[in-house]
Design an enzyme around this catalytic site. Sequence first.
Site, PDB file in Angstrom:
ATOM      1  N   ASP A 298       0.928  -1.247   0.079  1.00 39.54           N
ATOM      2  CA  ASP A 298      -0.064   0.077  -0.112  1.00 39.54           C
ATOM      3  C   ASP A 298       1.031   1.319  -0.004  1.00 39.54           C
ATOM      4  OD1 ASP A 298      -2.631   1.477   0.619  1.00 39.54           O
ATOM      5  OD2 ASP A 298      -1.569   1.921   2.486  1.00 39.54           O
TER       6      ASP A 298
ATOM      7  N   ASP B 130      -0.245   5.223   0.864  1.00 42.11           N
ATOM      8  CA  ASP B 130      -0.526   6.061   2.054  1.00 42.11           C
ATOM      9  C   ASP B 130      -0.485   5.735   3.346  1.00 42.11           C
ATOM     10  OD1 ASP B 130      -1.020   8.738   0.066  1.00 42.11           O
ATOM     11  OD2 ASP B 130      -2.189   7.192  -0.441  1.00 42.11           O
TER      12      ASP B 130
END
Length: 228
Positions: free
Chosen positions: A18, A20
């Site tokens: 991922d 953020d």
Amino acid sequence: MTINDSNYGAKISAVILDLDGTLLDTEIATRCVLRDYLASYGKVLITDKEHGRVGRTQKETAVAIVKNYDLPLTPDQFIAEITPLNRSKWKDAKALPGANRLIQHLRKHQIPFALASNSLQEYIDAKISYQKGWKELFSVILGSDQVLSGKPFPDLYLEAAKRLSVDPVNCLVIEDSLIGVKAAKAAGMKVVVVPSQSEADAAALADSSLQSLLDFQPESWGLPSFDQ
């Protein structure tokens, strides 16, 4: 480090990350933006109202904020106003501890790895453009607008595995949010979570929970260990 799964040491062929909150600290960089933006409408940022926002798509976040703060806007109007403000701060976002070490390690050992984020592809490209070498290092970069449904649906992770030519059961996902962990588990993948304080529930669902990417042990997943 907390381990929840008896198959913790299962063989892994690829890693999906991922962005953020996992690799990049965009939250700190942009938090003042939301506070100041709400103030312009006479609203005060309340942390409790932000719980559960982590990991959502842009549209879902916009719908939640407009509703929670009773803003006189449509979600699309909110996005149009807040996005340029956020973009101006992305250059200030710092790589989280251990992020660069992990990325360089995966590349050095020729382990296929992808970036899969609920952000739009355009935004991902803009964010990582400020991080030296990131765009070139990832084998695959996917945003939520590249699939039918974003997280917590498994589409992003399944598409990433497909593009990496790796079976989903042989993929390890690294996340920071409950929404992301749910997506990874729905895709049939192993998942390590480095949860923020507001996402503590994610640890219960993940296969492993870490305080920081600096605590990640690749060898526990059948991957080459970090150089000493």
